[in-house]
Design an enzyme around this catalytic site. Structure first.
Site, PDB file in Angstrom:
ATOM      1  N   GLU A   6      15.880  20.484  70.820  1.00 43.70           N
ATOM      2  CA  GLU A   6      15.457  21.688  70.461  1.00 43.70           C
ATOM      3  C   GLU A   6      14.019  21.329  69.602  1.00 43.70           C
ATOM      4  O   GLU A   6      13.169  22.424  69.260  1.00 43.70           O
ATOM      5  CB  GLU A   6      16.445  22.481  69.442  1.00 43.70           C
ATOM      6  CG  GLU A   6      17.693  22.851  70.019  1.00 43.70           C
ATOM      7  CD  GLU A   6      18.738  22.079  69.673  1.00 43.70           C
ATOM      8  OE1 GLU A   6      18.661  20.731  69.533  1.00 43.70           O
ATOM      9  OE2 GLU A   6      19.739  22.582  69.454  1.00 43.70           O
ATOM     10  N   ASP A  12      21.497  12.915  67.474  1.00 46.74           N
ATOM     11  CA  ASP A  12      21.526  14.495  67.786  1.00 46.74           C
ATOM     12  C   ASP A  12      21.966  14.628  69.202  1.00 46.74           C
ATOM     13  O   ASP A  12      21.016  15.314  69.768  1.00 46.74           O
ATOM     14  CB  ASP A  12      20.275  15.179  67.282  1.00 46.74           C
ATOM     15  CG  ASP A  12      20.759  16.705  67.224  1.00 46.74           C
ATOM     16  OD1 ASP A  12      21.787  17.142  67.397  1.00 46.74           O
ATOM     17  OD2 ASP A  12      19.538  17.374  66.942  1.00 46.74           O
TER      18      ASP A  12
END
Ligand code: SAM
Length: 303
Positions: free
Chosen positions: A88, A159
Site C-alpha cells: 500500500e 510488512d
C-alpha cells in the site's frame, strides 16, 4: 471469501468469520499472485488480499505507525532501511517521515498490486513512492535478501501477508529467512515483522517470536489493537544490539518532536513502552505453544 449481496465474508479462523457490509466496490480482480478486493466499508476504503483484510482508511495509521516507529526510534541512526512487502505504500510513508533516512528500498513481489495501490489508495502512500530517497523493486523478498550484500541495512521492516499455505509469504517467516535478514543487517541492525493476531493466531504469533529468538540476541514481542483486525495485533522485533525497552524516554520524546518531517497520530514516547506490555494470559499461552518455523517444516496460519 464470498462477495455477494454487497458483503464480504472474511474467515478469521476455520470457525469464525466477519461479515463486512460493502458500501461500494472500487476494484475487484486477480493479480498473478493474489486476489485483490478494494471496497468501501464503514472503515472507509478497505483492501483485502486473498480475502483477508490488509488495512483500512480509518485505522491503517495505527498498524503502520505501530509497525514502523518502535524499531526506527530504537536505532540511533536509521539511514538505510529495507521494507519487504508493504504494497500500500504506507509503511514507506512512515519510514520516510524520519529525516535520518537516506535510502528506503521497498521490495514487493506484486507489481500489479502496487500499481493498484498507487491508483486507488492515495490516502495510504501520500506520494511516498515519488520521494527521491525511495527505491521500488519488484521481486520475491527472499530472493532479494539472498542476493543482497551482507551488512547493508540499519533497519529491516517485514510488512508481509500472513503465512498461509497457498500465499506468497510463508517462506519469509522461517528461521532460515531470519538468518538471511540477520546477514543483511549491519552489526547494530534491527528488524521487525508483523506477527498476526495475538488472540486468533496465538500459535503463529508465538512461533514467530520463538523463531526470531533462535536467531537474534535481543527479541521483543509487542502488540497494538487494530479495530478492523478485530483483536490485538502482534509484532516481533529482532535486534543485534539495541533493546527497544532500554530506549531513553526523554530522548525519545525529543526525537519524535525533532527527527520527523510529519506528525504522528498514534505513537508517542509513553505508548512506546506500553506496546511491549503483553498480558499475563498471553505470555502464559506463548510459553506453551509455537514451535520454531523452518524451511522443511514451516508454520502456517490455519486459514
Ligand atoms: N498489513 C498486512 C497484514 O496485516 O497482513 C500486510 C500488508 S501488505 C499489503 C502485504 C504485502 O506483502 C503485499 O503487498 C504482498 O504483495 C507482499 N508480499 C507477499 N509475499 C511477498 C514476498 N514473498 N515477497 C515480497 N512481498 C511479498
Amino acid at each position: 471469501m464470498e462477495a455477494k449481496w454487497r458483503c464480504i465474508i472474511e474467515w478469521i479462523t476455520p470457525e469464525d468469520a466477519h461479515i463486512w457490509y460493502i458500501r461500494d466496490v472500487i476494484y475487484q480482480g486477480e493479480t498473478r499472485f493474489q486476489r485483490v478486493d478494494i471496497v468501501e466499508t464503514r472503515f472507509g476504503k478497505h483492501i483485502f488480499l486473498d480475502g483477508k483484510t490488509q488495512s483500512t482508511q480509518s485505522d491503517e495509521y495505527i498498524y503502520h505507525e505501530a509497525l514502523v516507529h518502535p524499531v526506527m526510534f530504537s536505532h540511533p541512526n536509521p539511514q538505510n532501511v529495507l521494507i519487504i512487502g508493504g504494497g500500500e505504500g504506507a509503511t514507506l510513508r512512515e519510514v520516510l517521515k524520519h529525516r535520518k533516512v537516506v535510502q528506503a528500498i521497498m521490495v514487493d513481489i506484486d507489481r500489479e498490486l502496487v500499481d493498484l495501490c498507487q491508483k486507488f489508495l492515495k490516502e495510504w502512500h501520500q506520494g511516498s513512492f515519488q520521494d527521491p530517497r525511495a527505491e521500488l523493486i519488484f521481486t520475491d523478498g527472499r530472493n532479494f535478501v539472498e542476493k543482497c550484500d551482507a551488512e547493508t541495512f540499519d533497519v529491516v521492516i517485514l510488512d508481509l501477508t500472513d503465512p498461509t499455505r497457498e500465499g506468497p509469504a510463508y517462506k519469509l517467516y522461517t528461521k532460515e529467512f531470519y538468518e538471511l535478514i540477520y546477514n543483511v543487517l549491519k552489526p547494530d541492525g534491527i528488524m521487525v515483522t508483523q506477527a498476526t493476531s495475538t488472540y486468533y493466531n496465538i500459535e503463529v504469533f508465538s512461533s514467530i517470536f520463538n523463531t526470531i529468538s533462535a536467531v537474534f540476541p535481543v527479541t521483543r514481542a509487542y502488540k497494538a489493537f487494530i479495530p478492523s483486525f478485530l483483536s490485538d495485533w502482534g509484532f516481533v522485533i529482532g535486534s543485534k544490539k539495541y533493546d527497544p525497552l532500554k530506549v531513553n524516554q526523554e530522548a525519545l520524546k525529543y526525537s519524535i518532536q525533532n527527527d520527523l518531517k510529519a506528525p504522528l497520530r498514534y505513537y508517542d514516547s509513553n505508548l512506546h513502552f506500553s506496546l511491549f506490555a503483553i498480558s499475563k494470559n498471553v505470555k502464559e499461552q506463548m510459553s506453551k505453544v509455537g514451535r520454531i518455523s523452518t524451511d522443511r517444516e514451516p508454520v502456517y496460519i490455519a486459514i
